[in-house]
Design a protein around this motif. Structure first.
Motif, mmCIF file in Angstrom:
data_model
loop_
_atom_site.group_PDB
_atom_site.id
_atom_site.type_symbol
_atom_site.label_atom_id
_atom_site.label_comp_id
_atom_site.label_asym_id
_atom_site.label_seq_id
_atom_site.Cartn_x
_atom_site.Cartn_y
_atom_site.Cartn_z
ATOM 1 N N ASP A 1 0.806 -1.209 0.000
ATOM 2 C CA ASP A 1 0.000 0.000 0.000
ATOM 3 C C ASP A 1 0.846 1.269 0.000
ATOM 4 N N GLY A 2 2.178 1.110 -0.062
ATOM 5 C CA GLY A 2 3.064 2.255 -0.075
ATOM 6 C C GLY A 2 3.396 2.796 1.309
ATOM 7 N N ARG A 3 3.026 2.074 2.358
ATOM 8 C CA ARG A 3 3.321 2.529 3.719
ATOM 9 C C ARG A 3 4.755 2.160 4.097
ATOM 10 N N PRO A 4 5.534 3.078 4.639
ATOM 11 C CA PRO A 4 6.872 2.715 5.126
ATOM 12 C C PRO A 4 6.749 1.795 6.350
ATOM 13 N N VAL A 5 7.396 0.635 6.274
ATOM 14 C CA VAL A 5 7.300 -0.331 7.373
ATOM 15 C C VAL A 5 8.653 -0.618 8.021
ATOM 16 N N GLN A 6 9.718 -0.098 7.434
ATOM 17 C CA GLN A 6 11.047 -0.319 8.012
ATOM 18 C C GLN A 6 11.989 0.785 7.547
ATOM 19 N N PHE A 7 12.711 1.358 8.497
ATOM 20 C CA PHE A 7 13.753 2.335 8.176
ATOM 21 C C PHE A 7 15.058 1.820 8.761
ATOM 22 N N LEU A 8 15.992 1.490 7.891
ATOM 23 C CA LEU A 8 17.258 0.888 8.306
ATOM 24 C C LEU A 8 18.419 1.789 7.946
ATOM 25 N N THR A 9 19.334 1.926 8.887
ATOM 26 C CA THR A 9 20.634 2.528 8.616
ATOM 27 C C THR A 9 21.689 1.488 8.959
ATOM 28 N N GLY A 10 22.477 1.109 7.974
ATOM 29 C CA GLY A 10 23.496 0.081 8.181
ATOM 30 C C GLY A 10 24.888 0.626 7.937
ATOM 31 N N LEU A 11 25.812 0.259 8.808
ATOM 32 C CA LEU A 11 27.222 0.604 8.648
ATOM 33 C C LEU A 11 27.988 -0.695 8.442
ATOM 34 N N TYR A 12 28.731 -0.773 7.340
ATOM 35 C CA TYR A 12 29.302 -2.036 6.903
ATOM 36 C C TYR A 12 30.824 -2.019 6.899
ATOM 37 N N HIS A 13 31.397 -3.149 7.294
ATOM 38 C CA HIS A 13 32.845 -3.301 7.368
ATOM 39 C C HIS A 13 33.471 -2.994 6.003
#
Length: 260
Positions: free
Chosen positions: A217-229
């Motif tokens: 439905d276009g609803r934001p369900v997850q906001f992720l910020t990832g920091l990677y090696h």
């Protein structure tokens, strides 16, 4: 007696036997390994010894331990058949999650910080779930992630679930049909907590990924910020006028045809 003459710890002996069985195909395709109790009886050891051996095998990427399904050879672990994330980057992210191991550092409900509220399209200060995790591959940390979800989805990602299955899979199992995501790549410097988690010096340049996942439905369900090696994780993209695959590689985990 020298160190090399000393007997191997029991969990290590069990690990070596199970490792050989996995590599030679002793365990039938599509079936989980025998349970902890059965293995403990077979080897004449305590269940905690079996758990230690399986944990090491999981760190090596040889098995995947799924809640309610037992321990499966890693090549047999697949996302649930009802999962809608097929092909492309989202599916690749899910598959990567099945091959890695997660430690949950934080899971709590709190008022949404302004950046999370904006990404999830909720009012600042609204209740959201915050989850901080460290993801490892073959025993080595590859990612430090901070995730925010709407509060009504908190029950979909309890701590045991988060340690067993990728978050996108957990949301799908809860009935959330994740259809798309918007993602940006950038750079960041490792602060003290992140440096400690990833085992790098403070100030080390890291790959930074910010991603918002949307349901059908276009609803934001997850906001992720990832920091990677910086040396254990990379994005590989094939670009063309008609589109192409975007994949995630972990260290030397890419298939032989992609390594050349």
């Amino acid at each position: 007696m020298t160190a090399s003459d000393a007997p191997l710890p029991r969990f290590h002996q069990v690990r070596l036997v199970l490792r050989e069985r996995l590599k030679t195909g002793v365990y039938e395709r599509g079936l989980p390994l025998p349970g902890e109790r059965q293995l403990a009886e077979e080897f004449g050891v305590a269940r905690v010894t079996i758990r230690s051996a399986l944990a090491r095998l999981e760190e090596e990427g040889l098995v995947v331990r799924l809640r309610g399904k037992g321990t499966l050879p890693a090549t047999q672990a697949e996302p649930p058949k009802h999962l809608r994330l097929r092909g492309g980057l989202l599916d690749n992210i899910v598959n990567m999650g099945l091959r890695t191991r997660v430690t949950v550092l934080e899971r709590r409900l709190l008022p949404a910080p302004s950046h999370a509220a904006e990404a999830l399209r909720v009012a600042p200060g609204s209740r959201v779930l915050k989850v901080v995790r460290v993801r490892k591959f073959k025993g080595q940390p590859i990612a430090y992630t901070e995730v925010f979800l709407p509060a009504d989805l908190a029950e979909a990602v309890d701590k045991p679930t988060l340690q067993d299955v990728p978050m996108l899979v957990a949301l799908e199992q809860h009935g959330v049909q994740v259809e798309s995501a918007e993602q940006t790549l950038g750079a960041a410097l490792a602060d003290l907590p992140v440096a400690e988690a990833l085992r790098v010096p403070p100030g080390t340049p890291l790959l930074r990924v910010a991603r918002v996942a949307f349901d059908r439905d276009g609803r934001p369900v997850q906001f992720l910020t990832g920091l990677y090696h910086p040396t254990r994780y990379e994005y590989h993209m094939q670009l063309s006028r008609v589109g192409g695959a975007t994949k995630v590689w972990i260290e030397n985990d890419r298939p032989p045809e992609a390594a050349g």
